[in-house]
Design a protein around this motif. Sequence first.
Motif, PDB file in Angstrom:
ATOM      1  N   SER A 166      53.551 -18.412  33.003  1.00 26.69           N
ATOM      2  CA  SER A 166      54.023 -18.796  31.668  1.00 26.69           C
ATOM      3  C   SER A 166      55.490 -18.434  31.461  1.00 26.69           C
ATOM      4  CB  SER A 166      53.158 -18.130  30.594  1.00 26.69           C
ATOM      5  OG  SER A 166      51.822 -18.580  30.678  1.00 26.69           O
ATOM      6  N   LEU A 167      55.896 -17.244  31.911  1.00 28.09           N
ATOM      7  CA  LEU A 167      57.302 -16.838  31.770  1.00 28.09           C
ATOM      8  C   LEU A 167      58.217 -17.739  32.585  1.00 28.09           C
ATOM      9  CD1 LEU A 167      57.130 -12.928  31.845  1.00 28.09           C
ATOM     10  CD2 LEU A 167      57.298 -14.427  29.873  1.00 28.09           C
ATOM     11  N   LEU A 168      57.746 -18.170  33.741  1.00 27.48           N
ATOM     12  CA  LEU A 168      58.556 -19.046  34.588  1.00 27.48           C
ATOM     13  C   LEU A 168      58.616 -20.455  34.007  1.00 27.48           C
ATOM     14  CD1 LEU A 168      60.127 -18.600  37.216  1.00 27.48           C
ATOM     15  CD2 LEU A 168      58.140 -19.455  38.469  1.00 27.48           C
ATOM     16  N   THR A 170      58.412 -21.400  30.922  1.00 29.00           N
ATOM     17  CA  THR A 170      59.225 -21.447  29.703  1.00 29.00           C
ATOM     18  C   THR A 170      60.663 -21.005  29.934  1.00 29.00           C
ATOM     19  OG1 THR A 170      58.452 -19.214  29.106  1.00 29.00           O
ATOM     20  CG2 THR A 170      57.222 -21.092  28.213  1.00 29.00           C
ATOM     21  N   LYS A 171      60.987 -20.763  31.206  1.00 29.06           N
ATOM     22  CA  LYS A 171      62.351 -20.390  31.608  1.00 29.06           C
ATOM     23  C   LYS A 171      62.826 -19.087  30.960  1.00 29.06           C
ATOM     24  CE  LYS A 171      63.655 -25.198  32.432  1.00 29.06           C
ATOM     25  NZ  LYS A 171      63.260 -25.099  33.851  1.00 29.06           N
ATOM     26  N   GLN A 172      61.884 -18.215  30.638  1.00 34.54           N
ATOM     27  CA  GLN A 172      62.259 -16.887  30.156  1.00 34.54           C
ATOM     28  C   GLN A 172      62.708 -16.007  31.309  1.00 34.54           C
ATOM     29  OE1 GLN A 172      59.772 -15.006  27.155  1.00 34.54           O
ATOM     30  NE2 GLN A 172      58.746 -16.963  26.764  1.00 34.54           N
ATOM     31  N   VAL A 173      62.315 -16.374  32.525  1.00 34.77           N
ATOM     32  CA  VAL A 173      62.795 -15.671  33.715  1.00 34.77           C
ATOM     33  C   VAL A 173      63.232 -16.696  34.747  1.00 34.77           C
ATOM     34  CG1 VAL A 173      61.323 -13.655  33.324  1.00 34.77           C
ATOM     35  CG2 VAL A 173      60.484 -15.518  34.757  1.00 34.77           C
ATOM     36  N   ASP A 174      64.153 -16.284  35.599  1.00 39.57           N
ATOM     37  CA  ASP A 174      64.631 -17.140  36.682  1.00 39.57           C
ATOM     38  C   ASP A 174      63.815 -16.969  37.948  1.00 39.57           C
ATOM     39  OD1 ASP A 174      66.901 -18.065  35.125  1.00 39.57           O
ATOM     40  OD2 ASP A 174      67.763 -16.068  35.461  1.00 39.57           O
ATOM     41  N   ALA A 175      63.201 -15.790  38.094  1.00 37.99           N
ATOM     42  CA  ALA A 175      62.454 -15.511  39.320  1.00 37.99           C
ATOM     43  C   ALA A 175      61.409 -14.432  39.045  1.00 37.99           C
ATOM     44  CB  ALA A 175      63.396 -15.067  40.439  1.00 37.99           C
ATOM     45  N   VAL A 176      60.413 -14.421  39.911  1.00 37.49           N
ATOM     46  CA  VAL A 176      59.319 -13.448  39.812  1.00 37.49           C
ATOM     47  C   VAL A 176      59.167 -12.753  41.160  1.00 37.49           C
ATOM     48  CG1 VAL A 176      56.847 -13.107  39.413  1.00 37.49           C
ATOM     49  CG2 VAL A 176      58.098 -14.862  38.116  1.00 37.49           C
ATOM     50  N   ILE A 177      59.222 -11.429  41.142  1.00 39.23           N
ATOM     51  CA  ILE A 177      58.894 -10.669  42.354  1.00 39.23           C
ATOM     52  C   ILE A 177      57.394 -10.403  42.320  1.00 39.23           C
ATOM     53  CG2 ILE A 177      59.171  -8.526  43.644  1.00 39.23           C
ATOM     54  CD1 ILE A 177      61.968  -8.277  42.552  1.00 39.23           C
ATOM     55  N   CYS A 178      56.687 -10.921  43.295  1.00 35.60           N
ATOM     56  CA  CYS A 178      55.245 -10.690  43.387  1.00 35.60           C
ATOM     57  C   CYS A 178      54.860 -10.536  44.849  1.00 35.60           C
ATOM     58  CB  CYS A 178      54.459 -11.819  42.714  1.00 35.60           C
ATOM     59  SG  CYS A 178      54.771 -13.467  43.376  1.00 35.60           S
ATOM     60  N   VAL A 179      53.599 -10.244  45.092  1.00 38.86           N
ATOM     61  CA  VAL A 179      53.133  -9.984  46.454  1.00 38.86           C
ATOM     62  C   VAL A 179      52.147 -11.062  46.862  1.00 38.86           C
ATOM     63  CG1 VAL A 179      51.953  -8.364  47.981  1.00 38.86           C
ATOM     64  CG2 VAL A 179      53.494  -7.506  46.212  1.00 38.86           C
ATOM     65  N   ALA A 180      52.467 -11.752  47.937  1.00 36.21           N
ATOM     66  CA  ALA A 180      51.596 -12.787  48.473  1.00 36.21           C
ATOM     67  C   ALA A 180      50.815 -12.237  49.663  1.00 36.21           C
ATOM     68  CB  ALA A 180      52.420 -13.995  48.901  1.00 36.21           C
ATOM     69  N   MET A 395      55.615 -11.222  26.192  1.00 39.26           N
ATOM     70  CA  MET A 395      55.077 -11.810  27.420  1.00 39.26           C
ATOM     71  C   MET A 395      53.677 -12.375  27.190  1.00 39.26           C
ATOM     72  SD  MET A 395      56.403  -8.726  29.886  1.00 39.26           S
ATOM     73  CE  MET A 395      55.513  -9.192  31.369  1.00 39.26           C
ATOM     74  N   VAL A 396      52.855 -11.610  26.491  1.00 45.10           N
ATOM     75  CA  VAL A 396      51.483 -12.040  26.225  1.00 45.10           C
ATOM     76  C   VAL A 396      51.469 -13.246  25.290  1.00 45.10           C
ATOM     77  CG1 VAL A 396      49.296 -11.366  25.144  1.00 45.10           C
ATOM     78  CG2 VAL A 396      50.489  -9.778  26.671  1.00 45.10           C
ATOM     79  N   GLN A 397      52.306 -13.214  24.248  1.00 42.77           N
ATOM     80  CA  GLN A 397      52.361 -14.331  23.311  1.00 42.77           C
ATOM     81  C   GLN A 397      52.800 -15.617  24.010  1.00 42.77           C
ATOM     82  OE1 GLN A 397      51.286 -14.358  20.026  1.00 42.77           O
ATOM     83  NE2 GLN A 397      50.487 -12.386  20.742  1.00 42.77           N
ATOM     84  N   THR A 398      53.710 -15.495  24.951  1.00 34.53           N
ATOM     85  CA  THR A 398      54.150 -16.674  25.700  1.00 34.53           C
ATOM     86  C   THR A 398      52.985 -17.296  26.465  1.00 34.53           C
ATOM     87  OG1 THR A 398      56.404 -15.806  25.950  1.00 34.53           O
ATOM     88  CG2 THR A 398      55.703 -17.503  27.508  1.00 34.53           C
ATOM     89  N   ALA A 399      52.167 -16.463  27.101  1.00 34.97           N
ATOM     90  CA  ALA A 399      51.020 -16.972  27.861  1.00 34.97           C
ATOM     91  C   ALA A 399      49.982 -17.610  26.946  1.00 34.97           C
ATOM     92  CB  ALA A 399      50.390 -15.833  28.661  1.00 34.97           C
ATOM     93  N   ILE A 400      49.811 -17.047  25.761  1.00 30.33           N
ATOM     94  CA  ILE A 400      48.871 -17.622  24.790  1.00 30.33           C
ATOM     95  C   ILE A 400      49.378 -18.983  24.328  1.00 30.33           C
ATOM     96  CG2 ILE A 400      47.874 -17.356  22.493  1.00 30.33           C
ATOM     97  CD1 ILE A 400      47.876 -14.330  22.954  1.00 30.33           C
ATOM     98  N   GLN A 401      50.661 -19.075  24.015  1.00 28.45           N
ATOM     99  CA  GLN A 401      51.249 -20.332  23.553  1.00 28.45           C
ATOM    100  C   GLN A 401      51.201 -21.416  24.624  1.00 28.45           C
ATOM    101  OE1 GLN A 401      55.148 -19.090  22.296  1.00 28.45           O
ATOM    102  NE2 GLN A 401      54.357 -17.858  20.597  1.00 28.45           N
ATOM    103  N   GLN A 402      51.248 -20.989  25.877  1.00 25.87           N
ATOM    104  CA  GLN A 402      51.149 -21.932  26.993  1.00 25.87           C
ATOM    105  C   GLN A 402      49.697 -22.290  27.303  1.00 25.87           C
ATOM    106  OE1 GLN A 402      54.477 -22.928  26.996  1.00 25.87           O
ATOM    107  NE2 GLN A 402      54.044 -23.306  29.159  1.00 25.87           N
ATOM    108  N   GLU A 403      48.798 -21.740  26.510  1.00 27.08           N
ATOM    109  CA  GLU A 403      47.358 -21.970  26.681  1.00 27.08           C
ATOM    110  C   GLU A 403      46.880 -21.558  28.072  1.00 27.08           C
ATOM    111  OE1 GLU A 403      46.570 -26.041  25.630  1.00 27.08           O
ATOM    112  OE2 GLU A 403      46.847 -25.665  23.487  1.00 27.08           O
ATOM    113  N   ARG A 404      47.431 -20.464  28.543  1.00 22.78           N
ATOM    114  CA  ARG A 404      47.043 -19.924  29.842  1.00 22.78           C
ATOM    115  C   ARG A 404      46.303 -18.593  29.729  1.00 22.78           C
ATOM    116  NH1 ARG A 404      48.731 -22.223  34.390  1.00 22.78           N
ATOM    117  NH2 ARG A 404      50.388 -23.819  34.352  1.00 22.78           N
TER     118      ARG A 404
END
Length: 544
Positions: A166-168, A170-180, A395-404
Amino acid sequence: MIRLSPQANVLYFLSVASFLGQRALAYSWFVEPHRRSSARCTSRYATIGGTEQSDDSDAVFSPRRRPQPIDPAGWPMKFPAKEHCSKCGLCETTFVEHVKEACAFLDNGMRGIDALEPLVHNGRSRNLNDQDELRFGVLHQPIQLVRGINQPGSQWTGAVTSIAVSLLETKQVDAVICVANGSNDEGVTIKSENDGWCTPAPIIARTVEEVLRGRGVKPALAPSLRVLDKIQSDPSIRRLLFCGVGCAVQAFRAVQDKLTHVEEVYVLGTNCADNAPTPKAANNFIQAGMGIPTSGNKQVRGYEFMQDYRVHVKLEDPVSKESDYVTKPYFCLPGSVADPSIAYSCRACFDYTNALADVVVGYMGAPITSPNMRMDDVQNSQQTLTIRNKRGWKMVQTAIQQERLWINPKDPLDKGKHQGTAVNTVLSDSLVQKLYVDNFEPSPSGMPGWLGNIAANVLFSIGPKGLAFARYSIDYHILRNFFHVLHQCQGDDTQTFQKLPKPAVQVVQEYLKSSNQMRDLMDQIKGQFDRHNDGRAETQAPGI
């Protein structure tokens, strides 16, 4: 001699009979204060930031040289924290020059949480007089239950993935560091496709598709910060989301302001405890502990220690995508599987709840409505959500608004007392017993299946549930790890308490005040070193 109180009923005896005590709900969560300190520490603990360092470690900190990343092939003994290194990835970058301030396992590193909390949570430190904040950390609002929406392939409900995507989007962040999951193209060596599930590989995700590669829990130590130099060299990344567990988040918080181009940071955390030190150890737990061959046709997609006192393992056929699900009572696990399956850093972790993240998604308080419930049940499975500050709320509100993301309007279940279960679990833990029992040998086998299932069903019926179960798991890990650090510090309780964050100190002191068994256990561990030191003093006295 430690004795169970006469009031301890037979059901709790079952709870301490086997692996509940050894790893008890290892739940995938977090961290310890091990490091260079006083000469009272053993050599193993003293090397964690102590004066005893390898030539490579000395070179890293030389003022005459530019900071040089440490070759991961030298892990753990070439790293500053030695055996207690959590492999967060910081030392594999040029940010290694900040390791003394950033590492949770050097000196009194984990106590750094106390100072960092108000810096990252809008001036708020946790209220130690509030029993929920004492254990769960700073709460911007009460803990809630959530479920990700339309996130197939997730280990649980996909709540973490939902927030990150959701953050990505809505362009609130440019990148996400995560673990694949590891693959050879990320520079991670794996022997077969079946090994990828437990071989964590950090990535910088810029698209939704890349974020989706991070779905699922990786049960081995993850070098999440290994990509920091890439972030530093990329001026296009100005708004960053970091996803990680407690020890990695603490290190990241210590250096985030040194990321030259990054102007805004979000941190999405998960609960974490008792990770395997290596992918090989995680595979060994599945094979030796669960009796599941990892070389078979079905690949492991994850495992967790659940509130129904069973280990849940997800399997999938890579071709047909058909899934399978295996459970096994804790009590049926061989005692000998605990020691090689739990990293030393995790035995000193006092940040199970990820205190420095903006928002935390976990499972330790997530409800299980029946013993047969699956963790990926899209209709019933839920996760706990802890919002720590305004950024986390956003962050949570963004995910709710994105219906995710769906939030349960009802309060989480919170039923039962947890203290007695925590004490009994510590007493029966093989990792604790080996600290004071001479020549201790854990059981090579667990309970028979039929008996283990009876024990699990009974405890599921009468034991703590929901948030009460979460308190039990938090307290158990704090107590177990306190005794580990006490042993590493040769019984010096003053020095040991200096290494713990204040909330952990208070929890331990509450148990030492209320439980004769915990006081006796501490005295037994201290007594080993008191006898040793007394003998040495008598020998040296004539020469003084």
